[in-house]
Design a protein around this motif. Structure first.
Motif, PDB file in Angstrom:
ATOM      1  N   UNK A  35       0.850  -1.185   0.000  1.00 52.00           N
ATOM      2  CA  UNK A  35       0.000   0.000   0.000  1.00 52.00           C
ATOM      3  C   UNK A  35       0.886   1.236   0.000  1.00 52.00           C
ATOM      4  N   UNK A  36       0.883   1.969  -1.126  1.00 51.00           N
ATOM      5  CA  UNK A  36       1.644   3.214  -1.161  1.00 51.00           C
ATOM      6  C   UNK A  36       3.145   2.973  -1.186  1.00 51.00           C
ATOM      7  N   UNK A  37       3.922   3.872  -0.480  1.00 48.36           N
ATOM      8  CA  UNK A  37       3.465   4.989   0.350  1.00 48.36           C
ATOM      9  C   UNK A  37       2.625   5.998  -0.441  1.00 48.36           C
ATOM     10  N   UNK A  38       1.548   6.475   0.194  1.00 46.99           N
ATOM     11  CA  UNK A  38       0.579   7.301  -0.497  1.00 46.99           C
ATOM     12  C   UNK A  38       1.193   8.585  -1.038  1.00 46.99           C
ATOM     13  N   UNK A  39       2.213   9.122  -0.367  1.00 47.02           N
ATOM     14  CA  UNK A  39       2.838  10.356  -0.832  1.00 47.02           C
ATOM     15  C   UNK A  39       3.491  10.159  -2.194  1.00 47.02           C
ATOM     16  N   UNK A  42      -0.258   7.562  -4.979  1.00 46.14           N
ATOM     17  CA  UNK A  42      -1.606   7.825  -4.456  1.00 46.14           C
ATOM     18  C   UNK A  42      -2.573   6.684  -4.762  1.00 46.14           C
ATOM     19  N   UNK A  43      -3.591   6.571  -3.926  1.00 45.85           N
ATOM     20  CA  UNK A  43      -4.623   5.568  -4.128  1.00 45.85           C
ATOM     21  C   UNK A  43      -5.601   6.036  -5.205  1.00 45.85           C
ATOM     22  N   UNK A  44      -6.292   5.077  -5.768  1.00 47.20           N
ATOM     23  CA  UNK A  44      -7.269   5.376  -6.808  1.00 47.20           C
ATOM     24  C   UNK A  44      -8.428   6.198  -6.244  1.00 47.20           C
ATOM     25  N   UNK A  45      -8.935   7.167  -7.014  1.00 49.06           N
ATOM     26  CA  UNK A  45     -10.130   7.899  -6.577  1.00 49.06           C
ATOM     27  C   UNK A  45     -11.336   6.987  -6.367  1.00 49.06           C
ATOM     28  N   UNK A  46     -11.303   5.793  -6.979  1.00 52.15           N
ATOM     29  CA  UNK A  46     -12.404   4.836  -6.854  1.00 52.15           C
ATOM     30  C   UNK A  46     -12.182   3.830  -5.723  1.00 52.15           C
ATOM     31  N   UNK A  74       0.736  -8.768  -5.494  1.00 58.33           N
ATOM     32  CA  UNK A  74      -0.503  -8.676  -6.266  1.00 58.33           C
ATOM     33  C   UNK A  74      -1.054  -7.260  -6.122  1.00 58.33           C
ATOM     34  N   UNK A  75      -1.317  -6.627  -7.237  1.00 57.30           N
ATOM     35  CA  UNK A  75      -1.844  -5.266  -7.219  1.00 57.30           C
ATOM     36  C   UNK A  75      -3.110  -5.196  -6.377  1.00 57.30           C
ATOM     37  N   UNK A  76      -3.119  -4.292  -5.404  1.00 61.05           N
ATOM     38  CA  UNK A  76      -4.280  -4.126  -4.531  1.00 61.05           C
ATOM     39  C   UNK A  76      -5.322  -3.249  -5.200  1.00 61.05           C
ATOM     40  N   UNK A  77      -6.589  -3.533  -4.942  1.00 59.55           N
ATOM     41  CA  UNK A  77      -7.665  -2.795  -5.611  1.00 59.55           C
ATOM     42  C   UNK A  77      -7.658  -1.314  -5.257  1.00 59.55           C
ATOM     43  N   UNK A  78      -7.103  -0.954  -4.092  1.00 57.52           N
ATOM     44  CA  UNK A  78      -7.088   0.459  -3.704  1.00 57.52           C
ATOM     45  C   UNK A  78      -6.191   1.299  -4.600  1.00 57.52           C
ATOM     46  N   UNK A  79      -5.281   0.660  -5.347  1.00 59.30           N
ATOM     47  CA  UNK A  79      -4.428   1.377  -6.294  1.00 59.30           C
ATOM     48  C   UNK A  79      -4.973   1.343  -7.723  1.00 59.30           C
ATOM     49  N   UNK A  80      -6.102   0.687  -7.918  1.00 61.59           N
ATOM     50  CA  UNK A  80      -6.700   0.664  -9.251  1.00 61.59           C
ATOM     51  C   UNK A  80      -5.766   0.095 -10.297  1.00 61.59           C
ATOM     52  N   UNK A  81      -5.694   0.755 -11.454  1.00 57.90           N
ATOM     53  CA  UNK A  81      -4.830   0.287 -12.546  1.00 57.90           C
ATOM     54  C   UNK A  81      -3.479   1.003 -12.578  1.00 57.90           C
TER      55      UNK A  81
END
Length: 293
Positions: A35-39, A42-46, A74-81
């Motif tokens: 996950x991230x780092x978000x800085x 960034x996470x997907x707007x969706x 495995x790509x996490x859904x919170x990062x979208x595509x």
């Protein structure tokens, strides 16, 4: 471990135990995330959930503690595509990581080849309605045809109640298919329960389909030490020894209410793969064949 920021959640154990079980040399955690780092990424707007940062350093530290040598991110859904967080982990791993991406259905061959050069070896199609808003099977099949020349596979995540409607789609995919978490079959029904039996029938009829014998924390109805999971999954590992993978699912997306101890997850391995041969196939031979050869 960092503290969660506003509206962000932590879903991993802060002090995982050291497992009693020692994995074989070269063992692979074949299902984990970053996950991230978000800085930086960034996470997907969706995104349907907003986790706290859990980057490569944390992943590698946990991997060493648990006794594993390699990882499949495995790509996490919170990062979208946007696969940059996953690619960053692979790049920093010194060839000890491979990845599974989530791609836009319009992805072109050049983009896929660039992902391949960066360590991606599969794409994931998610059908969980609580995590994704749209799952267009026709577009996914187009992607599957594009990745076939690369030797990639498809990872599919769905719940057991839609298995029947998924079968024609799974049959149409031209590559190896890996079903996440045994299609979330019910453990409470036992080894011969209707959902588990239907899933095993799928595996019997489709030799190209593999599965991840993962997530007792998500699937068990009785909690740690997840005895119902062990009873159901051991026969699956014994019946399909060359088509099973294992992973921690760290950092356990959306599990903040029931966070598992990763050391206990590792100690499940000898309960579902009871011989050294089965453990070698599950943790080394199968993931090596799929991700590193």
């Amino acid at each position: 471990m960092s503290a969660a920021g506003p509206l962000r959640v932590v879903s991993w154990h802060p002090y995982p135990s050291k497992p009693r079980y020692v994995p074989p040399l070269g063992a692979v955690d074949a299902h984990c995330h970053v996950f991230g780092p978000m800085a930086d990424f960034p996470f997907s707007p969706k995104a349907k959930y907003l986790p706290d940062d859990a980057g490569p350093d944390m992943l590698f530290a946990l991997r060493a503690r648990l006794g594993f040598s390699r990882s499949v991110v495995v790509q996490a859904s919170c990062h979208g595509t946007d696969n940059r967080a996953t690619l960053n982990a692979i790049a920093r791993s010194g060839d000890s990581c491979r990845g599974v991406a989530v791609v836009d259905p319009a992805v072109n061959v050049a983009e896929l080849e660039a992902l391949h050069a960066s360590g991606i070896r599969g794409v994931r199609f998610n059908f969980l309605k609580r995590l994704v808003g749209d799952a267009p099977k026709d577009k996914f099949l187009e992607v599957a045809k594009k990745i076939e020349p690369l030797g990639w596979h498809v990872v599919v995540y769905f719940e057991a109640d839609i298995l029947d409607e998924m079968v024609p789609f799974l049959e149409a995919i031209p590559t190896i298919v890996v079903v996440d978490h045994m299609g979330r079959s019910s453990m409470s029904e036992g080894p011969e329960g209707p959902q588990v039996s239907a899933f095993k029938q799928l595996l019997d009829e489709q030799p190209k389909i593999w599965t991840k014998v993962t997530c007792p924390d998500r699937l068990s109805a009785v909690g740690d030490p997840w005895d119902d999971f062990a009873a159901v999954v051991r026969p699956i590992v014994e019946r399909y020894p060359d088509r099973v993978l294992w992973g921690t699912d760290w950092p356990h997306p959306n599990m903040e209410a029931n966070i598992p101890d990763d050391g206990h997850l590792v100690d499940m391995i000898p309960r579902i793969a009871v011989t050294q041969d089965l453990q070698q196939r599950l943790l080394v031979d199968n993931p090596t064949r799929l991700y590193w050869l």
